[in-house]
Structures are given as C-alpha cells and as structure tokens.
Design an enzyme around this catalytic site. Structure first.
Site, short mmCIF file in Angstrom:
data_model
loop_
_atom_site.label_atom_id
_atom_site.label_comp_id
_atom_site.label_asym_id
_atom_site.label_seq_id
_atom_site.Cartn_x
_atom_site.Cartn_y
_atom_site.Cartn_z
N TYR A 1 0.82 -1.20 0.00
CA TYR A 1 0.00 0.00 0.00
C TYR A 1 0.86 1.26 0.00
O TYR A 1 0.45 2.30 -0.49
CB TYR A 1 -0.88 0.05 1.25
CG TYR A 1 -2.17 -0.72 1.17
CD1 TYR A 1 -2.18 -2.09 0.96
CD2 TYR A 1 -3.39 -0.07 1.31
CE1 TYR A 1 -3.37 -2.80 0.92
CE2 TYR A 1 -4.59 -0.76 1.26
CZ TYR A 1 -4.57 -2.13 1.06
OH TYR A 1 -5.74 -2.82 1.00
N LYS B 1 3.35 -15.44 2.62
CA LYS B 1 3.51 -16.20 1.36
C LYS B 1 5.02 -16.44 1.21
O LYS B 1 5.67 -15.98 0.26
CB LYS B 1 2.94 -15.34 0.20
CG LYS B 1 2.90 -16.06 -1.13
CD LYS B 1 1.82 -17.12 -1.25
CE LYS B 1 1.92 -17.85 -2.58
NZ LYS B 1 1.04 -19.04 -2.66
N ASP C 1 -2.74 -18.37 0.85
CA ASP C 1 -3.75 -19.06 0.02
C ASP C 1 -4.43 -20.17 0.82
O ASP C 1 -5.65 -20.35 0.78
CB ASP C 1 -3.14 -19.58 -1.30
CG ASP C 1 -1.83 -20.30 -1.13
OD1 ASP C 1 -1.26 -20.28 -0.02
OD2 ASP C 1 -1.34 -20.89 -2.12
N ASP D 1 -6.17 -7.13 4.42
CA ASP D 1 -7.30 -6.49 3.77
C ASP D 1 -8.22 -7.56 3.17
O ASP D 1 -9.43 -7.57 3.39
CB ASP D 1 -6.79 -5.55 2.66
CG ASP D 1 -7.93 -4.91 1.90
OD1 ASP D 1 -8.88 -4.45 2.53
OD2 ASP D 1 -7.87 -4.90 0.65
N ASP E 1 -12.11 -9.23 4.75
CA ASP E 1 -13.41 -9.24 4.05
C ASP E 1 -13.99 -10.66 4.06
O ASP E 1 -15.18 -10.86 4.29
CB ASP E 1 -13.25 -8.79 2.59
CG ASP E 1 -13.46 -7.29 2.42
OD1 ASP E 1 -13.10 -6.53 3.34
OD2 ASP E 1 -13.98 -6.87 1.36
C1 IPM Z 1 -10.28 -1.41 4.26
C2 IPM Z 1 -10.53 -0.81 2.89
C3 IPM Z 1 -9.38 0.11 2.53
C4 IPM Z 1 -8.10 -0.72 2.51
C5 IPM Z 1 -9.56 0.88 1.22
C6 IPM Z 1 -10.83 1.69 1.21
C7 IPM Z 1 -8.36 1.76 0.91
O1 IPM Z 1 -10.70 -1.81 1.94
O2 IPM Z 1 -10.19 -0.63 5.23
O3 IPM Z 1 -10.18 -2.62 4.35
O4 IPM Z 1 -7.80 -1.35 1.50
O5 IPM Z 1 -7.40 -0.72 3.53
MG MG Z 2 -10.75 -3.79 2.76
#
Ligand code: IPM
Ligand code: MG
Length: 355
Positions: free
Chosen positions: A142, A187, A219, A243, A247
């Site tokens: 990032y 990884k 993975d 990240d 999710d």
């Molecule tokens: C998160 C989001 C952010 C990230 C984006 C919006 C930049 O996906 O907080 O997980 O990738 O960190």
């Molecule tokens: Mg995210």
C-alpha cells in the site's frame, strides 16, 4: 471525562451510519457522565469536491489533535477516474500513515442470533467463529512506490524487520489476552518480504513462550477460513493479505456490515472505522447497517478511553437489538423484522443501560 473526537462522515452511506453512532455516544455520555465533543473533518470524495484534495493538511491536523477519530467510509464511483494519488482512498491511507496507526484489529465473531446469516454450513458454524485479524496497516505494498511507465505498472512491496516486529508484538500480546494461539499468515514460498516476516515472528516467539505460534500460507488461510474457522484465535498478517482475509472473515460471520475495527499506534489516539466501504448504491435510502460503526465507537471507548463498562453497554444494546428479532436489510432472514438505519440506531440508544 471530556473527550474530543474527530468525526469523518465521508461518502456514500458514511454520513448516515456515523449519525447513528454519534447518537449512541451522546447517550453513553448522558448515562455515564462524560462529554464527547465532535469536530467534523472532511476526507474522501467530499473533500475532493470541496478542496481538490482527499485529505488537506488542515483536516489531518484536526485528527492529530483529537483524542481519537471515528470514520464512516470513503469513496464512490464518482471519483473512480481521478488520478491514483488524488483518489478518496488516498485520504484514508494518508490519515492512517499520518496517525501512525500501524496495528489494525478486526474481530470476526459470530453473534449467536445471526448464526443462520453465515453462508457456511451449520456444522461448521456450530464449532464457533471467534477470532481476530491483526493487520499491519501502514506498510507493505500500500505504501511502496506506485508507478506506471508506458505499458508497465509497478507497485513495490517491502517490509523492514522493525515494521514486522512491532506488529508481531501486537499479535503475540493479543493472543496472550485470548486463547494464546497465534497464526502468522504470509507467502514465504514466493516472497522475500514474507520470508523476513516469518523469521521475525519466530524470533519473537522465543520471548512469548506461552503463546503457540503457527505459520500458514495466505492461500491456504483463505481456504481454512471457510473450511474450519474455529481453528483460529488470532491471525497476524501484512497489510494487503489482512485487507483481503478480513473481508472473507466478515462474510463467514454473516455480514460485513456488523464488523468494527480499531487502528492504533504508539499513542492512545486511535482510528475507529467499520471495515465495509461506502456502498454508494444504497446511500441515502436509510437501509444501511450502522452496527459496524456503532461497535467501532464501542471499541474507541474500550481501547482509547479506557471505558470498558461503557463499551459493554453498547455491545449489550446491540445484542438486545438482535434478540428483539430486528434486522437491517443486509442480515434479514425469515421471521425477522426489517428496520432502517435510523430505527436500528434509535433502538440501540433506547436500550443502553448503565448496570
Ligand atoms: C479497508 C478498505 C481500505 C483498505 C480501502 C478503502 C483503501 O478496503 O479498510 O479494508 O484497502 O485498507
Ligand atoms: Mg478492505
């Protein structure tokens, strides 16, 4: 106590969900005798529209001089075509880096009332889902160099030992307060940065002999999260893996709308935000789920302001909402009653109690 909170409503559903979290904080203040003062900060697409910059220095300074920051969400299609360094998300990254909040804590816990909202099979969910992802937040790909030259685009992923060590320590400390199981995800079969990551984690393990450290390739971790999430207690991982995995982790608990997060660095001034995005498609319709943001406010009270009882009160009120059979659109199921974003917030406010 008086606390100054910088409030970033942001874009899309951001303003609606933050409004509910502020109602909850105000009520907590009333019940427990605290004063929460809010300073509005523009960040994201709305700041691009206003100043041509997703986080002007003056807005960042407001955050740095606060006791903590509460954020809704930023971004949206409208700003998809602005250059990379001017995108709404860039404001968020600048904020995280500016605050030095290297440790992002994302709990994945299934609320018993929502066990049928998980897409996993019942027998997997029944084994229990209750773990935390500790994500490194201000390093890695990032924050490496990004460039596009001719037909080639480059993003650099690098980590130093000290960056890995400080997040590694948070992983071990977090595990120490829980079931003492830490899974380091990388990884290392491909990446140098992951081999360094693994080496540093094992060096730290010699200091944290009470914590059981395991290694997992990212993975495989993605697979294990759906196959047997009960095996995890604390996962520690680098920025982008965290990240993606967070999710996935949120979905197996039912809905991304329910998950809060805290980001902390060297001081008690933290950044608190739900892990979901700005969902522009449902913005302004009063159907968003404010619980991720409300629980983020609870984390702020617990981790930055040392107000554990106040945080418990919020979490209990969220549980009462679910117990009452009320659901926002993202977690609706048969037999439950659907309510809007503001009704959800209002119910939680009404059910806040000082024990
Ligand atoms: C998160 C989001 C952010 C990230 C984006 C919006 C930049 O996906 O907080 O997980 O990738 O960190
Ligand atoms: Mg995210």
């Amino acid at each position: 106590m008086t606390k100054n909170i910088a409030v970033i409503r942001g874009d899309g559903i951001g303003p609606e969900i933050v409004a509910e979290a502020l109602k909850v904080l105000d009520k907590v203040g009333e019940l427990f005798g605290h004063t929460f003062c809010y300073t509005d900060v523009d960040m994201g697409g709305c700041a691009i529209d206003k100043y041509g910059d997703p986080l002007p220095e003056s807005e960042l300074q407001k955050c740095l001089s606060s006791d903590s920051v509460l954020l809704g969400a930023v971004g949206g299609e409208k700003w998809n075509n602005v250059p990379g360094d001017k995108r709404p998300e860039k404001g968020l990254l600048r904020l995280r880096a500016g605050m030095g909040v290297y440790s992002n804590n994302r709990p994945a816990k299934i609320w018993k009332q929502l066990s049928d909202a998980s897409p996993l099979k019942k027998e997997i969910v029944e084994k229990g889902i209750d773990f935390i992802i500790v994500r490194e937040l201000i390093g890695g790909i990032y924050f490496g160099e990004h460039k596009t030259e001719g037909d080639t685009a480059t993003d650099v992923l690098s980590y130093s030992e000290s960056e890995i060590e400080r997040i590694g320590r948070i992983g071990f400390e977090t595990a120490r307060k829980r079931n003492k199981k830490l899974c380091s995800v990388e990884k290392s079969n491909v990446l140098d940065s992951s081999r360094l990551w693994k080496k540093v984690m094992h060096r730290l393990a010699e200091e944290y002999t009470d914590v059981d450290l395991s290694d997992m390739l990212v993975d495989n971790c993605a697979m294990q999260l759906v196959k047997n999430p009960a095996q995890f207690d604390v996962i520690v991982t680098e920025n982008m893996f965290g990240d993606i995995l967070s999710d996935e982790a949120s979905m197996i608990t039912g809905s991304i709308g329910m998950i809060p997060s805290s980001s902390l660095g060297a001081t008690s001034c933290g950044l608190y935000e739900p892990i979901h995005g700005s969902a522009p498609d449902i913005a302004g319709k009063n159907i968003a789920n404010p619980i991720g943001t409300i629980l983020s406010a609870a984390m702020m009270l617990r981790y930055s302001f040392d107000m554990g009882e106040e945080a418990d009160a919020i979490e209990n009120a969220v549980s009462a909402f679910l117990d009452a059979g009320l659901r926002t659109a993202d977690i609706i199921s048969e037999g439950m009653t659907q309510v809007g974003c503001s009704e959800c917030g209002e119910f939680i406010v009404k059910n806040l109690k000082r024990e």
